[in-house]
Design a protein around this motif. Sequence first.
Motif, PDB file in Angstrom:
ATOM      1  N   GLN A   1       0.843  -1.203   0.000  1.00  0.00           N
ATOM      2  CA  GLN A   1       0.000   0.000   0.000  1.00  0.00           C
ATOM      3  C   GLN A   1       0.875   1.249   0.000  1.00  0.00           C
ATOM      4  O   GLN A   1       1.716   1.434   0.890  1.00  0.00           O
TER       5      GLN A   1
ATOM      6  N   GLU B   1       3.812   0.061   2.345  1.00  0.00           N
ATOM      7  CA  GLU B   1       3.716  -0.920   3.425  1.00  0.00           C
ATOM      8  C   GLU B   1       3.386  -2.281   2.834  1.00  0.00           C
ATOM      9  O   GLU B   1       2.431  -2.415   2.065  1.00  0.00           O
TER      10      GLU B   1
ATOM     11  N   VAL C   1       0.624  -8.976   4.141  1.00  0.00           N
ATOM     12  CA  VAL C   1       0.598 -10.352   3.656  1.00  0.00           C
ATOM     13  C   VAL C   1      -0.827 -10.811   3.334  1.00  0.00           C
ATOM     14  O   VAL C   1      -1.792 -10.351   3.945  1.00  0.00           O
ATOM     15  N   ARG C   2      -0.941 -11.668   2.339  1.00  0.00           N
ATOM     16  CA  ARG C   2      -2.215 -12.292   1.975  1.00  0.00           C
ATOM     17  C   ARG C   2      -2.006 -13.791   1.866  1.00  0.00           C
ATOM     18  O   ARG C   2      -0.959 -14.238   1.433  1.00  0.00           O
TER      19      ARG C   2
ATOM     20  N   ILE D   1       8.080 -13.185   4.523  1.00  0.00           N
ATOM     21  CA  ILE D   1       7.554 -11.847   4.210  1.00  0.00           C
ATOM     22  C   ILE D   1       8.705 -10.857   4.004  1.00  0.00           C
ATOM     23  O   ILE D   1       8.733 -10.116   3.015  1.00  0.00           O
TER      24      ILE D   1
ATOM     25  N   ASN E   1       5.529  -5.130   8.700  1.00  0.00           N
ATOM     26  CA  ASN E   1       4.993  -5.333  10.046  1.00  0.00           C
ATOM     27  C   ASN E   1       5.732  -6.483  10.710  1.00  0.00           C
ATOM     28  O   ASN E   1       5.866  -7.550  10.123  1.00  0.00           O
TER      29      ASN E   1
ATOM     30  N   SER F   1       5.851  -8.904  14.175  1.00  0.00           N
ATOM     31  CA  SER F   1       5.124  -9.302  15.372  1.00  0.00           C
ATOM     32  C   SER F   1       6.008  -9.189  16.600  1.00  0.00           C
ATOM     33  O   SER F   1       7.207  -9.416  16.545  1.00  0.00           O
TER      34      SER F   1
ATOM     35  N   ASP G   1       2.786   1.329  15.214  1.00  0.00           N
ATOM     36  CA  ASP G   1       1.557   1.076  14.463  1.00  0.00           C
ATOM     37  C   ASP G   1       0.324   1.137  15.371  1.00  0.00           C
ATOM     38  O   ASP G   1       0.432   0.917  16.578  1.00  0.00           O
ATOM     39  N   ASP G   2      -0.809   1.412  14.790  1.00  0.00           N
ATOM     40  CA  ASP G   2      -2.098   1.357  15.500  1.00  0.00           C
ATOM     41  C   ASP G   2      -2.102   2.205  16.758  1.00  0.00           C
ATOM     42  O   ASP G   2      -2.723   1.843  17.764  1.00  0.00           O
TER      43      ASP G   2
ATOM     44  N   ARG H   1      -6.818   3.871  12.357  1.00  0.00           N
ATOM     45  CA  ARG H   1      -7.946   4.273  11.528  1.00  0.00           C
ATOM     46  C   ARG H   1      -9.181   4.687  12.332  1.00  0.00           C
ATOM     47  O   ARG H   1      -9.985   5.500  11.875  1.00  0.00           O
TER      48      ARG H   1
ATOM     49  N   GLU I   1      -3.718   6.628   9.110  1.00  0.00           N
ATOM     50  CA  GLU I   1      -4.076   5.345   8.495  1.00  0.00           C
ATOM     51  C   GLU I   1      -5.535   5.328   8.075  1.00  0.00           C
ATOM     52  O   GLU I   1      -6.391   5.846   8.791  1.00  0.00           O
ATOM     53  N   GLY I   2      -5.823   4.710   6.942  1.00  0.00           N
ATOM     54  CA  GLY I   2      -7.214   4.456   6.569  1.00  0.00           C
ATOM     55  C   GLY I   2      -7.984   5.668   6.107  1.00  0.00           C
ATOM     56  O   GLY I   2      -9.179   5.800   6.390  1.00  0.00           O
TER      57      GLY I   2
ATOM     58  N   GLU J   1     -10.113   7.441   3.655  1.00  0.00           N
ATOM     59  CA  GLU J   1     -10.963   6.911   2.580  1.00  0.00           C
ATOM     60  C   GLU J   1     -11.619   7.977   1.718  1.00  0.00           C
ATOM     61  O   GLU J   1     -12.069   7.692   0.618  1.00  0.00           O
TER      62      GLU J   1
ATOM     63  N   GLY K   1      -4.268   5.044   2.668  1.00  0.00           N
ATOM     64  CA  GLY K   1      -5.687   4.721   2.695  1.00  0.00           C
ATOM     65  C   GLY K   1      -6.252   4.492   1.307  1.00  0.00           C
ATOM     66  O   GLY K   1      -5.614   4.825   0.301  1.00  0.00           O
ATOM     67  N   TYR K   2      -7.440   3.928   1.294  1.00  0.00           N
ATOM     68  CA  TYR K   2      -8.081   3.546   0.034  1.00  0.00           C
ATOM     69  C   TYR K   2      -8.268   4.740  -0.906  1.00  0.00           C
ATOM     70  O   TYR K   2      -8.333   4.564  -2.118  1.00  0.00           O
TER      71      TYR K   2
ATOM     72  N   PRO L   1      -4.097  -1.645  -0.971  1.00  0.00           N
ATOM     73  CA  PRO L   1      -2.895  -2.476  -1.085  1.00  0.00           C
ATOM     74  C   PRO L   1      -2.905  -3.208  -2.437  1.00  0.00           C
ATOM     75  O   PRO L   1      -3.925  -3.771  -2.824  1.00  0.00           O
TER      76      PRO L   1
END
Length: 279
Positions: A45, A59, A62-63, A94, A118, A120, A180-181, A204, A237-238, A240, A258-259, A264
């Motif tokens: 993204q 950023e 993962v998918r 990743i 990212n 963990s 983050d977050d 977000r 973040e986020g 829209e 953001g979108y 992404p």
Amino acid sequence: EAKRAGRNTFQWFDKALNDEVNRALLIRNTVQKGLDKQQFHLVYQPQICLEAETVCGIEALVRWRHPDIDGLSPAEFIPILESSGQIIPLSYWIMRQAFSDWHKIKPYLAEGARVSVNVSTVHISRSDFIEQLERVMLETNIKPSDIKLEITESMMLRNAQTAVATLDKLADKGIAIALDDFGTGFSNLRYLTQMPISDVKLDRSFIRDIDTHKANQAIVRGITSMSHELGLKIVAEGVETLSEKAEVKKLQADIMQGYLEATPLRFEPLIEFLTKRHQ
Ligand code: C2E
Ligand code: MG
Ligand code: MG
Ligand code: MG
């Protein structure tokens, strides 16, 4: 009758719980196969620097295209793999993937752009994290100044001293750290001064409807001015909508994601997006 309803409710609950446990088991039991069979891929993204309107970072997210679970999201499988420790092999995959793709993406981005990955808590707390990260960096021929690691504050709660020591070593090497977050969970403001972070990513939940939400505007304004005094950049973040973007800009955020600008994207569509944007 009431008793029966109660029992049915219990059975329903029991079944839902059971399904969740089974899903978690399925996820754990299939992750190695998923890695072997290349069911994982990354999306990227774009992050937009608001002043210059340039793409100044990406950023990696993962998918997992799981053969038996439709629409499986990282928000579901990452915590499950964290608790089983299986996040670690996935995390190396990743990083290796993101760092090798990076060489082909970087030429399209603004000066000083980095790829954010990212990581963990479970992973970064391991004593061999830095050594292993450096091995992947060597393999993929990437520089510390190309990398940003996104961490959440939950890692600080577990083992603050070791965590800060690890982050200090990473920062000394020139790897950037983003928190983050931010604003969710326990948001200890002291982390902002104790940790060698360069960016604060505002969750977000603060950005959604920021254009009309006065209380969130006040919070974002406050966190932003405090962060700026500490020399940190704010990432919204986020984002829209156009009016959310206008508002975060007004509130002095440095970077947005953001979108509105881009969802992404897989590698090819990302290159297409970046090519078009620079025309
Ligand atoms: P995050 O790191 O905070 O990532 C941001 C999430 O917000 C991503 O969800 C992204 O797709 C989504 N997003 C971005 N812009 C918008 C927007 O405008 N509107 C909305 N509604 N959502 C937006 P995603 O990819 O589903 O990832 C969810 C979380 O899973 C991530 O949150 C991160 O904590 C974790 N995750 C994802 N990829 C990885 C990874 O490679 N490694 C680790 N350890 N965790 C990951
Ligand atoms: Mg992130
Ligand atoms: Mg986030
Ligand atoms: Mg998140």
